[in-house]
Motif scaffolding. Sequence first.
Motif, PDB file in Angstrom:
ATOM      1  N   ALA A   1       0.829  -1.204   0.000  1.00  0.00           N
ATOM      2  CA  ALA A   1       0.000   0.000   0.000  1.00  0.00           C
ATOM      3  C   ALA A   1       0.864   1.255   0.000  1.00  0.00           C
ATOM      4  N   GLU A   2       1.921   1.258   0.785  1.00  0.00           N
ATOM      5  CA  GLU A   2       2.796   2.425   0.847  1.00  0.00           C
ATOM      6  C   GLU A   2       3.506   2.672  -0.482  1.00  0.00           C
ATOM      7  N   LEU A   3       3.854   1.590  -1.177  1.00  0.00           N
ATOM      8  CA  LEU A   3       4.560   1.718  -2.453  1.00  0.00           C
ATOM      9  C   LEU A   3       3.606   1.894  -3.633  1.00  0.00           C
ATOM     10  N   GLY A   4       2.317   1.737  -3.391  1.00  0.00           N
ATOM     11  CA  GLY A   4       1.332   1.934  -4.439  1.00  0.00           C
ATOM     12  C   GLY A   4       1.300   0.832  -5.476  1.00  0.00           C
ATOM     13  N   ILE A   5       1.579  -0.406  -5.060  1.00  0.00           N
ATOM     14  CA  ILE A   5       1.553  -1.546  -5.984  1.00  0.00           C
ATOM     15  C   ILE A   5       0.487  -2.542  -5.532  1.00  0.00           C
ATOM     16  N   PRO A   6      -0.076  -3.325  -6.459  1.00  0.00           N
ATOM     17  CA  PRO A   6      -1.077  -4.313  -6.082  1.00  0.00           C
ATOM     18  C   PRO A   6      -0.481  -5.490  -5.313  1.00  0.00           C
ATOM     19  N   PHE A   7      -1.316  -6.070  -4.470  1.00  0.00           N
ATOM     20  CA  PHE A   7      -1.019  -7.365  -3.871  1.00  0.00           C
ATOM     21  C   PHE A   7      -1.819  -8.397  -4.642  1.00  0.00           C
ATOM     22  N   CYS A   8      -1.137  -9.418  -5.139  1.00  0.00           N
ATOM     23  CA  CYS A   8      -1.783 -10.471  -5.928  1.00  0.00           C
ATOM     24  C   CYS A   8      -1.787 -11.770  -5.129  1.00  0.00           C
ATOM     25  N   THR A   9      -2.850 -12.537  -5.276  1.00  0.00           N
ATOM     26  CA  THR A   9      -2.961 -13.776  -4.531  1.00  0.00           C
ATOM     27  C   THR A   9      -3.842 -14.757  -5.284  1.00  0.00           C
ATOM     28  N   GLN A  10      -4.072 -15.914  -4.679  1.00  0.00           N
ATOM     29  CA  GLN A  10      -4.884 -16.960  -5.298  1.00  0.00           C
ATOM     30  C   GLN A  10      -6.140 -17.159  -4.486  1.00  0.00           C
ATOM     31  N   ILE A  11      -7.260 -17.368  -5.188  1.00  0.00           N
ATOM     32  CA  ILE A  11      -8.507 -17.730  -4.521  1.00  0.00           C
ATOM     33  C   ILE A  11      -9.081 -18.977  -5.189  1.00  0.00           C
ATOM     34  N   GLY A  12      -9.852 -19.737  -4.419  1.00  0.00           N
ATOM     35  CA  GLY A  12     -10.444 -20.962  -4.951  1.00  0.00           C
ATOM     36  C   GLY A  12      -9.709 -22.196  -4.460  1.00  0.00           C
ATOM     37  N   HIS A  13     -10.139 -23.330  -4.978  1.00  0.00           N
ATOM     38  CA  HIS A  13      -9.511 -24.586  -4.581  1.00  0.00           C
ATOM     39  C   HIS A  13      -8.111 -24.693  -5.193  1.00  0.00           C
ATOM     40  N   THR A  14      -7.312 -25.574  -4.656  1.00  0.00           N
ATOM     41  CA  THR A  14      -5.946 -25.746  -5.159  1.00  0.00           C
ATOM     42  C   THR A  14      -5.860 -26.996  -6.023  1.00  0.00           C
ATOM     43  N   GLY A  15      -5.157 -26.860  -7.156  1.00  0.00           N
ATOM     44  CA  GLY A  15      -4.839 -28.036  -7.963  1.00  0.00           C
ATOM     45  C   GLY A  15      -3.820 -28.922  -7.269  1.00  0.00           C
ATOM     46  N   PRO A  16      -2.733 -28.327  -6.744  1.00  0.00           N
ATOM     47  CA  PRO A  16      -1.796 -29.121  -5.938  1.00  0.00           C
ATOM     48  C   PRO A  16      -2.477 -29.689  -4.697  1.00  0.00           C
ATOM     49  N   LEU A  17      -1.919 -30.768  -4.170  1.00  0.00           N
ATOM     50  CA  LEU A  17      -2.519 -31.438  -3.015  1.00  0.00           C
ATOM     51  C   LEU A  17      -2.182 -30.691  -1.727  1.00  0.00           C
ATOM     52  N   MET A  18      -2.831 -29.533  -1.600  1.00  0.00           N
ATOM     53  CA  MET A  18      -2.693 -28.669  -0.429  1.00  0.00           C
ATOM     54  C   MET A  18      -4.089 -28.214  -0.026  1.00  0.00           C
ATOM     55  N   PRO A  19      -4.283 -27.810   1.236  1.00  0.00           N
ATOM     56  CA  PRO A  19      -5.614 -27.404   1.690  1.00  0.00           C
ATOM     57  C   PRO A  19      -6.165 -26.225   0.884  1.00  0.00           C
ATOM     58  N   SER A  20      -7.450 -26.299   0.553  1.00  0.00           N
ATOM     59  CA  SER A  20      -8.093 -25.259  -0.246  1.00  0.00           C
ATOM     60  C   SER A  20      -8.796 -24.197   0.593  1.00  0.00           C
ATOM     61  N   GLU A  21      -9.109 -24.500   1.840  1.00  0.00           N
ATOM     62  CA  GLU A  21      -9.904 -23.591   2.670  1.00  0.00           C
ATOM     63  C   GLU A  21      -9.307 -22.188   2.726  1.00  0.00           C
ATOM     64  N   VAL A  22      -7.976 -22.076   2.736  1.00  0.00           N
ATOM     65  CA  VAL A  22      -7.343 -20.756   2.843  1.00  0.00           C
ATOM     66  C   VAL A  22      -7.588 -19.913   1.593  1.00  0.00           C
ATOM     67  N   GLY A  23      -8.115 -20.527   0.536  1.00  0.00           N
ATOM     68  CA  GLY A  23      -8.426 -19.798  -0.685  1.00  0.00           C
ATOM     69  C   GLY A  23      -9.849 -19.274  -0.742  1.00  0.00           C
ATOM     70  N   ARG A  24     -10.592 -19.363   0.347  1.00  0.00           N
ATOM     71  CA  ARG A  24     -11.950 -18.803   0.346  1.00  0.00           C
ATOM     72  C   ARG A  24     -11.878 -17.293   0.095  1.00  0.00           C
ATOM     73  N   PRO A  25     -12.580 -16.793  -0.914  1.00  0.00           N
ATOM     74  CA  PRO A  25     -12.513 -15.360  -1.217  1.00  0.00           C
ATOM     75  C   PRO A  25     -12.973 -14.466  -0.077  1.00  0.00           C
ATOM     76  N   ILE A  26     -13.836 -14.974   0.803  1.00  0.00           N
ATOM     77  CA  ILE A  26     -14.375 -14.129   1.862  1.00  0.00           C
ATOM     78  C   ILE A  26     -13.278 -13.621   2.795  1.00  0.00           C
ATOM     79  N   TYR A  27     -12.150 -14.313   2.885  1.00  0.00           N
ATOM     80  CA  TYR A  27     -11.051 -13.808   3.720  1.00  0.00           C
ATOM     81  C   TYR A  27     -10.584 -12.430   3.241  1.00  0.00           C
TER      82      TYR A  27
END
Length: 269
Positions: free
Chosen positions: A136-162
């Motif tokens: 925010a201070e540098l004025g650049i976007p933060f990019c991330t992933q939402i939705g389920h994961t293709g790799p075998l890792m937990p998907s819950e952390v990708g809930r968009p509501i977070y």
Amino acid sequence: MIIDAWAQHPTLRHLQDPIFDSLRRWTKMPTPQSGLPVSTTVALMDAGNVDLSLISAWEAPGKSMISNDEVAQFVHQAPDRLIGVGSVDISRPMAAVREIQRCVNELGFKAIRVLPWLWEVPPTDRRFYPVYTACAELGIPFCTQIGHTGPLMPSEVGRPIYLDQVALDFPELNIVAGHIGYPWTEEAIAVATKHENVYIDTSAYTTNRYPAALVDFMRHHGRSKVLFGTNYPMITADKALEGLDALALDEETKKLFLAGNAQRIFDLP
């Protein structure tokens, strides 16, 4: 003009990482035995009529799958086609802040991406907050992933509501959430509608797999909210864009989706 909002020019470490074995299983892609030259990535961009690709670093717990310096080297080889997106180790907050500053001020990167599923914590985890502050201070976007994961890792952390809480805490921060958010796409649309600076990119999905709710969002009040992305090398641009006309987007919406929104959000020429 077409801008790919989420791509990687992968290292061999990234291509061979066992975390992607599940993706290789269902795509029937063999494990690569050699790296890709930058010229191959550019040629595949040409085949899909992509003008610019934002290529991302990958920082994971205990390892750098694609380092920021490697991304900078790739960009140096094709500076008129590739744009750097950095990543950081969120377990070391102050080091992460300094690295974000270096990415922007020295390497010329346009955004930072961190994937919650790699760290197995949601984006509301306290370790993300110094990253948001620096972006925010540098004025650049933060990019991330939402939705389920293709790799075998937990998907819950990708809930968009977070991201609702993140956007409430950082209303100045542009947040670009990739991979559509499926199977919680309507949740992603709700968050992007509520918050002025939350956006969705379509990486990892071909146009014929876009959920109907997302297409309706793009056609109406979400025309300034959705960015085209591939997640290359998982999907090439020509494949990702097959069937674009079937979405029945008007010309203004199509231009915003393919390039205009990315130009504005990432401050591109």
